[in-house]
Design a protein around this motif. Sequence first.
Motif, PDB file in Angstrom:
ATOM      1  N   GLU A  95     -14.369 -52.298-101.030  1.00 15.20           N
ATOM      2  CA  GLU A  95     -14.707 -50.903-101.304  1.00 15.20           C
ATOM      3  C   GLU A  95     -15.605 -50.741-102.528  1.00 15.20           C
ATOM      4  O   GLU A  95     -16.341 -49.749-102.633  1.00 15.20           O
ATOM      5  CB  GLU A  95     -13.436 -50.065-101.425  1.00 15.20           C
ATOM      6  CG  GLU A  95     -12.692 -49.945-100.100  1.00 15.20           C
ATOM      7  CD  GLU A  95     -11.997 -48.603 -99.955  1.00 15.20           C
ATOM      8  OE1 GLU A  95     -12.686 -47.574 -99.837  1.00 15.20           O
ATOM      9  OE2 GLU A  95     -10.760 -48.611 -99.972  1.00 15.20           O
ATOM     10  N   HIS A 149     -12.239 -42.403 -97.402  1.00 12.33           N
ATOM     11  CA  HIS A 149     -12.694 -43.781 -97.564  1.00 12.33           C
ATOM     12  C   HIS A 149     -13.567 -44.224 -96.384  1.00 12.33           C
ATOM     13  O   HIS A 149     -14.530 -44.979 -96.587  1.00 12.33           O
ATOM     14  CB  HIS A 149     -11.497 -44.710 -97.742  1.00 12.33           C
ATOM     15  CG  HIS A 149     -10.853 -44.586 -99.087  1.00 12.33           C
ATOM     16  ND1 HIS A 149     -11.276 -45.296-100.186  1.00 12.33           N
ATOM     17  CD2 HIS A 149      -9.817 -43.814 -99.519  1.00 12.33           C
ATOM     18  CE1 HIS A 149     -10.540 -44.977-101.245  1.00 12.33           C
ATOM     19  NE2 HIS A 149      -9.639 -44.077-100.866  1.00 12.33           N
ATOM     20  N   ALA A 150     -13.252 -43.753 -95.181  1.00 12.94           N
ATOM     21  CA  ALA A 150     -14.103 -44.066 -94.026  1.00 12.94           C
ATOM     22  C   ALA A 150     -15.489 -43.452 -94.193  1.00 12.94           C
ATOM     23  O   ALA A 150     -16.514 -44.064 -93.844  1.00 12.94           O
ATOM     24  CB  ALA A 150     -13.443 -43.558 -92.744  1.00 12.94           C
ATOM     25  N   TRP A 170     -15.384 -50.591 -93.611  1.00 14.91           N
ATOM     26  CA  TRP A 170     -14.095 -49.903 -93.459  1.00 14.91           C
ATOM     27  C   TRP A 170     -13.263 -50.575 -92.371  1.00 14.91           C
ATOM     28  O   TRP A 170     -12.049 -50.706 -92.499  1.00 14.91           O
ATOM     29  CB  TRP A 170     -14.306 -48.433 -93.164  1.00 14.91           C
ATOM     30  CG  TRP A 170     -13.031 -47.656 -93.052  1.00 14.91           C
ATOM     31  CD1 TRP A 170     -12.572 -46.952 -91.974  1.00 14.91           C
ATOM     32  CD2 TRP A 170     -12.035 -47.482 -94.073  1.00 14.91           C
ATOM     33  NE1 TRP A 170     -11.364 -46.375 -92.243  1.00 14.91           N
ATOM     34  CE2 TRP A 170     -11.008 -46.677 -93.525  1.00 14.91           C
ATOM     35  CE3 TRP A 170     -11.902 -47.940 -95.379  1.00 14.91           C
ATOM     36  CZ2 TRP A 170      -9.868 -46.319 -94.243  1.00 14.91           C
ATOM     37  CZ3 TRP A 170     -10.776 -47.580 -96.106  1.00 14.91           C
ATOM     38  CH2 TRP A 170      -9.778 -46.783 -95.532  1.00 14.91           C
TER      39      TRP A 170
END
Length: 252
Positions: free
Chosen positions: A119, A165-166, A178
């Motif tokens: 990430e 987050h996606a 992801w």
Amino acid sequence: MDTNAGDSNTVPGAAPARRRRRRPAQATARPAHRGTTVSGTIYRDLRDDIVSLKRKPGEPVIEKQVAETYGVSRTPVREAMLKLADEGLVEVFPQSGTFVARIPLGALPEAIAIRRALEEATVRYAAEQATGSQIALLRATLERQREREAAGDMDGFHDADEDFHALLAEISGYPGFWAMTQQVKRQIDRYRHLTLPVAGRMSKALAEHTAIVAAIADHDPDRAVAALRQHLTDLQLGIADVQRANPLYFTS
């Protein structure tokens, strides 16, 4: 004692056993989803129930009840159980039955480190190239989290968190990041569901997300990475406290 052997065994959240002949799949309360096999649907539903803690660590998963819920034989149920076992989400004990696996405490730091590495790359790329409309989408996702927090909806907050987050991965131009992250974070997600009821946890996560978005909006990759690193480091620092509060849900 064989937990798959009788109608007297029950699992919270599972459908009760029925004394009737098996029905065709299209007549069940939980039908297969388009484009998936029956075993795939059972796997996905059980996985979601386990990750969201609707099925608690240590709880039995009774094949007969699952089969009757979907109106199928035990074969696709066993196929789903094998896949869940491979992912460390259930444990199968011969002559005893199948149980939701406890969260492996020792595996969490490594899983969080892998997720952090993936990430950090994601937010760096996102900060370098995010458009105005993409930043607006990120802010809309933050607003959804605020609404879910205000409503006390922990599951909804978690879902909005996942969408956030996606979306970062999509904005980065590498949505596959992801997909890779999801492969390593099943146990993290179970742990995260235990952190949400902690006082102030949702507000803290939201503040950390807000800092990430602010850095992306300023097209500042280094600041975005630092904000993301802080967000995931805080998650790791809370492991010991959550384990002490829920000792029966963890294993070393």
